[in-house]
Design a protein around this motif. Structure first.
Motif: not given
Length: 664
Positions: A37, A40, A413, A585, A619, A623, A627-628, A635
């Motif tokens: 969280h 980036k 990315n 980001s 964005s 970001i 998400e990268t 994850k």
């Protein structure tokens, strides 16, 4: 109840060595889940540096304006513009700027106190998007504990005000202020850019690519996509005589021998002696004069000697290129065998169906009956030069770094990075190449080419694999529609020896027409497994002619060309001094740079490179790391740790709750 496969259970047992109990695994899950969280990290993209070390250092220091942006955010309401520029220069060049500022200050101790405070505020802003442990690892070991305390004072300021003031006062009292200022300036620059991408062509044209390589080797996080000039030097480092001759020819052309002799310790005395003896009567030919990019004063004797050396190595280059073409019919370059097309009696050469007069007809080392054979003296010269390239420890260290950190392309990315092109046919299909009776195109071509390029350096000496790898590095440099060269042929022979400039053309691969089309770029991205509206191709190699109205943004923003003339030799053509990208980001920003007036001017007058930035893929929401690519790996790691937790709780893997291992 989940039944784990044997392989999965074995993996979890290995993971358990690092996380030996439920508490250890749980703590790591909490830690990794939180990192997802965070915003980036900022990526910085640069391309086609071509040895311009001063400009590279400056753009690296200012992160294409990102450092100056942090200074503005923190201090624009409390500090005049000239003092903000002065502070930015201090961050870029702390060792060089510090003495000047201290001497100009009425009260040095007070200046130290104020400057340390301002740098700490900028540091806090730069560090705010990272975990404390990552920021701590970025700090110099000698000052780590103290800077870490000062950066993280937070709510403790009420209870620890005198403590923090004492730390700053003591730093000043014991004459350590300058050391801490330098440390914090370097920390700011490191935190502003999380990762650096170099999209090819570090070498040739400019004076000191070796300095750039030294800096890249010291960088905390970098990847490199090889350019055609890079693979040429990689080939020279393998001992390829063809690549060595071409490297020297290029270096002499741009009057760039300092890097060869001073940077890499390669003596050119054997070449000078050979050239002075063999071409003493013919070196005045203008076709072999060097280019004086900086308009530096050079004596007539210097220019004559350079022209002789250039002619000597160019003739050797043409011979060795011919040998390579004859040795490798898969390159399909037989039409570039030109020495055997020379009519020495008439002083002409036949290219295709046409005949052209030569600007120079004095070639005492070329045997018309066997034009690609080196003379005994040329053979001995190349043996000496090959030995010098192989024995240059610094060159070999740099080339090993290029192999370890580099490749022909990178997916990072959601962006696809490569230097040259994805070779295409006239009808827009991926061009096919046949090697070893196998056909390659698109991604498979680049994968094959990278493998062969690596075997040119790492395969055992004397093997067929090593020889073909060395030849293939030359093919990547200038071969017909090579993915790094992207042209039908290189017209070095014509440019040197034929006055008719219509023969100088080097037709581009059709890719450079098709890359303006969104559909084609989407197809290229899909070939490399990338899809989505925020996926882009980042391309170098072909300078963008900004002065003629050409845009670096192609295919409605799907492809960005960031070679805008970093090299001074290209700037009259492009009208600017290069493009760089910053992907933070909030999205992607493209920055156009004006020519750099030099480090001395930047330090003395606080002059930054004038740059114009545009955001072309912003964005809507910030970001996050989740998400990268790093987020995807985290994850997967979280999933593995959760499986380990479950295995502990099911009793499939035994916990180790012994005494904790002391930290190393």
């Amino acid at each position: 109840m989940t039944i784990q496969s044997d392989d999965r259970r074995d993996y979890l047992r290995l993971l358990a060595r690092q996380y030996p109990n439920v508490q250890a695994a749980s703590s790591e899950i909490i830690h990794l889940q939180a990192i997802l969280h965070l915003p980036k990290g900022t990526e910085h993209f640069m391309s086609d540096l071509h040895g311009e070390a001063e400009a590279f250092v400056h753009i690296l220091n200012n992160a294409s304006g990102a450092v100056r942006e942090k200074v503005e955010i923190v201090l624009r309401d409390s500090l005049p513009a000239d003092e903000r520029a002065q502070l930015a220069t201090l961050i870029y060049y702390p060792e060089e700027k510090l003495e000047e500022l201290v001497q100009a200050a009425p009260d040095a101790a007070e200046w130290y106190r104020i400057t340390l405070g301002r740098l700490l505020e900028i540091c806090r802003l730069c560090a705010s998007k990272y975990t404390r442990s990552k920021v701590r690892r970025a700090m110099p070991p000698e000052t780590r504990d103290i800077i870490n305390e000062l950066l993280n004072k937070g709510n403790d300021i009420f209870n620890k005000r005198e403590y923090f003031e004492s730390v700053i006062s003591t730093i000043i009292d014991i004459d350590q202020a300058e050391y801490f200022i330098i440390s914090m300036c370097n920390l700011i620059k490191r935190l502003v850019v999380d990762h650096l991408h170099i999209v090819g062509d570090i070498f040739d044209r400019g004076p000191r690519a070796d300095i750039i390589m030294d800096l890249l080797m010291d960088h905390h996080s970098v990847d490199i996509q090889w350019g055609n000039h890079d693979v040429l030097w990689m080939g020279a480092a393998t001992g390829s005589r063809t690549c060595i001759a071409t490297v020297l020819s290029n270096s002499i052309t741009y009057n760039n021998l300092e890097m060869i002799e001073t940077g890499y310790g390669i003596s050119l005395r054997p070449l000078a002696l050979f050239a002075n003896e063999v071409y003493k009567c013919s070196a005045e030919q203008s076709c072999f004069q060097t280019k004086q990019v900086d308009d530096e004063s050079a004596t007539a004797k210097d220019l004559t000697m350079a022209a002789r050396m250039h002619k000597a190595i160019a003739v050797i280059q043409f011979k060795l290129e011919g040998q390579t073409i004859l040795r490798c019919p898969a390159f399909r370059m037989e039409d570039r065998l030109l020495l055997d097309k020379i009519d020495f009696a008439r002083g002409t050469v036949r290219i295709g169906d046409d005949e052209y007069p030569l600007r120079d007809t004095n070639f005492p080392t070329i045997d018309p009956a066997d034009p690609y054979r080196l003379s005994p003296e040329e053979h001995e010269l190349m043996a000496q030069l090959k030995n010098a390239f192989l024995r240059s420890e610094k060159l070999q260290r740099h080339i090993r770094f290029l192999y370890s950190k580099g490749g022909l392309y990178k997916c990072f990315n959601g962006n696809l990075l490569y230097h040259g092109c994805i070779p295409m046919t006239e009808d827009g299909q991926f061009m096919q190449f046949t090697f070893d009776n196998k056909t390659y195109s698109g991604k498979a071509l680049l994968d094959y080419a990278e493998t062969v390029a690596r075997q040119g350096y790492y395969a055992r000496e004397g093997t067929a694999e090593r020889q073909f790898g060395k030849d293939f590095l030359w093919f990547l440099w200038c071969g017909r529609h090579s993915p790094l060269f992207g042209r039908d042929h290189i017209a070095t022979f014509e440019r040197r020896l034929i006055a008719d400039q219509t023969t100088w053309a080097e037709p581009k691969n059709p890719y450079y027409s098709y890359y303006n089309e969104d559909e084609v770029c989407v197809r290229i991205l899909a070939e490399f497994g990338l899809e989505g509206e925020h996926c882009h191709i980042v391309n170098g190699h072909v300078p963008v002619k900004t002065k003629d109205g050409e845009s670096p943004i192609k295919a409605d923003g799907r492809l960005i060309v960031i070679d805008g003339g970093f090299c001074r030799a290209y700037q009259p053509t492009t009208g600017i001094a290069g493009y760089t990208l910053v992907y933070d980001s909030w999205g992607i920003h493209l920055t156009a740079h004006e020519p750099f007036s030099g480090k001395r001017d930047a330090i003395r007058n606080n002059k930054d490179i004038l740059s114009t930035s545009m955001a072309f893929d912003r964005s809507e929401a910030r970001i996050l790391i989740g998400e990268t690519d790093i987020g995807l790996r985290l994850k997967r790691m979280i999933g593995d740790l959760k499986d380990l937790l479950a295995a502990y709780r099911r009793g499939e893997i035994k916990e180790d709750n012994g005494a904790p291992v002391p930290p190393q």
